[in-house]
Design an enzyme around this catalytic site. Structure first.
Site, PDB file in Angstrom:
ATOM      1  N   TYR A 173       0.900  -0.878  -0.221  1.00 11.87           N
ATOM      2  CA  TYR A 173       0.425  -0.137   0.101  1.00 11.87           C
ATOM      3  C   TYR A 173       0.745   1.186  -0.241  1.00 11.87           C
ATOM      4  O   TYR A 173       2.350   1.197   0.952  1.00 11.87           O
ATOM      5  CB  TYR A 173      -0.830   0.278   1.128  1.00 11.87           C
ATOM      6  CG  TYR A 173      -1.507   1.095   1.698  1.00 11.87           C
ATOM      7  CD1 TYR A 173      -3.012   1.223   1.427  1.00 11.87           C
ATOM      8  CD2 TYR A 173      -1.133   2.471   1.909  1.00 11.87           C
ATOM      9  CE1 TYR A 173      -3.595   3.333   1.002  1.00 11.87           C
ATOM     10  CE2 TYR A 173      -1.384   3.043   2.270  1.00 11.87           C
ATOM     11  CZ  TYR A 173      -3.146   3.450   1.631  1.00 11.87           C
ATOM     12  OH  TYR A 173      -3.804   4.513   1.998  1.00 11.87           O
TER      13      TYR A 173
ATOM     14  N   GLU B 165      -3.599   7.852  -4.438  1.00 10.17           N
ATOM     15  CA  GLU B 165      -3.103   6.392  -3.723  1.00 10.17           C
ATOM     16  C   GLU B 165      -3.211   5.003  -5.144  1.00 10.17           C
ATOM     17  O   GLU B 165      -3.744   5.005  -5.260  1.00 10.17           O
ATOM     18  CB  GLU B 165      -4.568   6.031  -2.434  1.00 10.17           C
ATOM     19  CG  GLU B 165      -5.274   4.750  -1.749  1.00 10.17           C
ATOM     20  CD  GLU B 165      -5.813   4.490  -1.004  1.00 10.17           C
ATOM     21  OE1 GLU B 165      -5.816   4.574   0.302  1.00 10.17           O
ATOM     22  OE2 GLU B 165      -7.067   4.162  -1.652  1.00 10.17           O
TER      23      GLU B 165
END
Lengths: 371, 293
Positions: A100, A185
């Protein structure tokens, strides 16, 4: 303003971040052609909500025929309240690991924040705090390669993947900064054949900075009514009740919605008519409320910059032009209050000077509230 | 006494020849603020409400000795105006415009930190110190009166509502500070509370917050050692997640910024948390009463 995944991916590619080959498709035939071109693929619904996968918004197709059938099923489906109009067909990945990474704004520290984790693939809110590495950026300096190397080291990455990761952090920050993003993101940031690939991406742009980015297509994800009011230039949020609300200023509008709920009523909307709105926009806003056909309309004005007589004139204008066929409760205090109240009284409308009894009255007229 | 803005502040108005600049220059002068100059490129030599207009902040500061500036220029030009002010010796900067890009606000706040400049806003109604008869902002003049209560708010009209109820309830104000409704602003609840803590005239503080971010939660930690009564009212109880409620900063995102979380933190820190704006005065009376008892 949220960007669809395929747009976010295009931005990543522009900045040199690896993404899987993909094509936007709008029909079952286009889906078949896409799989013909790129091989086994994931068909991903292009909607602006998280958790698509679990909701059935990501499906796989091995062959063109299968892609046609899957697209047939997905196009037009309802996904968490959104109708799926386009799919993004993207080459299926043999994912080895999922990381992530994101860049966002830390409101308290007033600086950009980079968050990374070796536990990607789920929403970052579900990742345990100790598995997330946070590093704040000094906006005067930005993100240089050493910043990325430090982050990679703190995650425990080594060798080639660490180098790729450090490089990616620099590029991700460039996107955040140059595109005026609120959030960029990559989740999951996949490891495929030992290399990093952006398997999914989110990009939220700062609405206030859109003037710097004329090339960006404007996306209003609001309902038809929300879009209509946004075009007048007012902040509007649809709620599911039946007491229509107008107030001046965002805080007052929120407090007014809260007050209706406090007395047991069901607010139909949030509408900020502006801290200093004049007659015309106020009348347009009221016009929208009338068109919603609510049980009651509640107008709550604290006239600071907004003048009470302007608000009264707007009410009278709408009353004269299209009529206000539902009960109207007005609370009007502040600048030019006497003149405003007089104008309303001449038209048979009485105004409250306190917010609480006015809100309670609106709830009562709607036949709601506490027994 | 007052915090941040006192009687002796010499104020320039950047963007003084625009409609907003003109109107609020008149209002500020009427209230008693020392507006000594205006800045509007290309308009040097003009006067607005008797205030001399300069092309640059540098000239305005040199001619008038100004140390504070209130900015009314359109959002796309606000960063330029803010830096011009900061690089020319302005110590207190009030940024009125809404819709300033967040990246610009971050740059402004970072530079302010380096230069020791106090930034109020952006997207604020400003700051007013009734006992000092001075203000830098767009708030209506008549709703305030001098007294012992400090007010710090995120929202304009909502703070007017509450300030007016304080005035009517017999509670005047030392200073009312509008932090601004944007995600990134110059002040935090903590920085403003810290000023109020040090001000002997301020006997109690009213916080007016709203959903979004975690400024209230951070403030709660600070309140534990604050030492003065605090009444908090927060707006956005009925707000659905994921929707921006007018202010760019007022949004519940990915589970963060909820009212419940903020109220819980503030209550646990000893603040008197009320549900509706009209309950503030009674809560304040009670908080001050129990303190005296």
């Amino acid at each position: 303003m949220k960007q669809y995944e395929y747009l976010a991916k295009a931005v990543l590619r522009d900045h040199g971040i690896p993404t899987p080959p993909g094509q936007l498709v709008r029909s079952p035939d286009e889906a078949a052609q896409a799989v013909q071109a790129i091989g086994p693929a994931a068909l991903k619904a292009q909607v602006l909500v998280g958790g698509r996968g679990k909701a059935g918004g990501i499906r796989f197709a091995e062959t063109p025929d299968e892609a046609r059938a899957v697209a047939q099923a997905m196009l037009g489906m309802n996904l968490k309240g959104y109708t799926v109009e386009t799919l993004y067909a993207e080459a299926k990945l043999q994912i080895e690991r999922e990381f992530y990474i994101s860049v966002t704004t830390d409101r308290n520290r007033k600086t950009p924040l980079v968050m990374a984790s070796l536990k990607g693939g789920m929403e970052i809110e579900e990742v345990a705090d100790e598995d997330i590495v946070r590093q704040w950026v000094d906006p005067r300096i930005g993100v240089m390669p050493y910043f990325g190397r430090e982050l990679a080291a703190r995650l425990g990455l080594h060798g080639g993947i660490a180098r790729e990761f450090a490089d990616l952090v620099v590029k991700l920050y460039q996107i955040y900064r140059e595109r005026d993003a609120e959030l960029v993101e990559i989740n999951p940031l996949a490891v495929v054949d030992g290399h990093l690939v952006a398997a999914d991406a989110r990009l939220n742009l700062d609405d206030s900075a859109l003037f710097r980015h004329p090339e960006v297509e404007r996306i209003d994800e609001g309902s038809a009514l929300e879009q209509k009011v946004h075009q007048i230039g007012l902040a509007y949020v649809e709620l599911d009740g039946d007491i229509a609300i107008m107030a001046n200023g965002a805080g007052m509008a929120m407090a007014t919605v809260d007050a209706i709920q406090y007395f047991g009523g069901k607010p139909a909307n949030f509408l900020d008519a502006g801290g200093g709105a004049s007659v015309e926009p106020t009348a347009q806003a009221l016009d929208v409320l009338v068109s919603m056909n609510p049980k009651v309309i509640f107008i709550n004005i604290f006239g600071g910059i907004t003048r009470c007589d302007d608000v009264a004139k707007a009410i009278l204008q709408v009353k004269a032009s299209r009529g206000i066929p539902v009960p109207l409760v007005v609370r009007l205090v502040g600048t030019n209050e006497k003149e405003g109240v007089r104008l309303l009284e001449e038209a048979g409308i009485s105004a409250y000077s306190d917010m609480a009894p006015a809100a309670e009255r609106a709830v009562m007229l709607a036949g709601e509230g506490r027994p | 006494m007052a915090i941040i803005l006192t009687r002796d502040a010499k104020i320039v108005v950047q963007g003084i020849t625009g409609n907003q600049g003109r109107f609020h220059t008149r209002q500020m002068l009427a209230y008693g603020a020392q507006v000594v100059g205006g800045v509007s490129p290309g308009k040097a030599g003009e006067q607005v409400e008797g205030v001399p207009v300069f092309d640059t902040v540098a000239e305005a500061v040199q001619a008038t000795g100004a140390d504070a500036s209130i900015v009314f220029v359109p959002a796309p030009f606000a960063k330029d105006a803010a830096f011009e002010a900061m690089e020319n010796g302005i110590r207190l900067l009030v940024m009125i415009p809404e819709h300033i890009p967040v990246q610009d606000s971050m740059d402004i706040v970072a530079r302010a930190e380096d230069r020791g400049v106090t930034v109020i806003g952006p997207n604020t109604f400003g700051i007013i110190s009734p006992g000092e008869r001075t203000k830098m902002g767009i708030m209506p003049n008549h709703i305030y009166q001098p007294g012992p209560i400090g007010v710090v708010a995120r929202s304009g009209t909502l703070s007017y509502e509450i300030a007016f109820s304080l005035t009517n309830g017999g509670f005047g104000q030392t200073t009312v500070v509008g932090m601004g409704g944007d995600p990134v602003v110059g002040q935090t609840f903590i920085s403003v509370l810290h000023h109020f803590k040090q001000d002997p005239e301020t006997k109690a503080v009213v916080m007016v917050g709203e959903i979004g971010g975690s400024a209230e939660e951070e403030a709660a930690e600070y309140l534990k050692s604050f030492g003065k009564p605090v009444v908090a009212y927060l707006a956005g109880r009925a707000a659905p997640p994921g929707k921006r409620m007018g202010h760019a900063g007022a949004i519940i995102e990915r589970g963060r910024g909820t009212l419940e979380s903020k109220e819980k933190a503030l209550s646990a820190a000893g603040a008197s948390v009320v549900t509706m704006p009209w309950q503030v005065v009674d809560a304040l009376r009670e908080a001050l009463g129990s303190q005296n008892a």
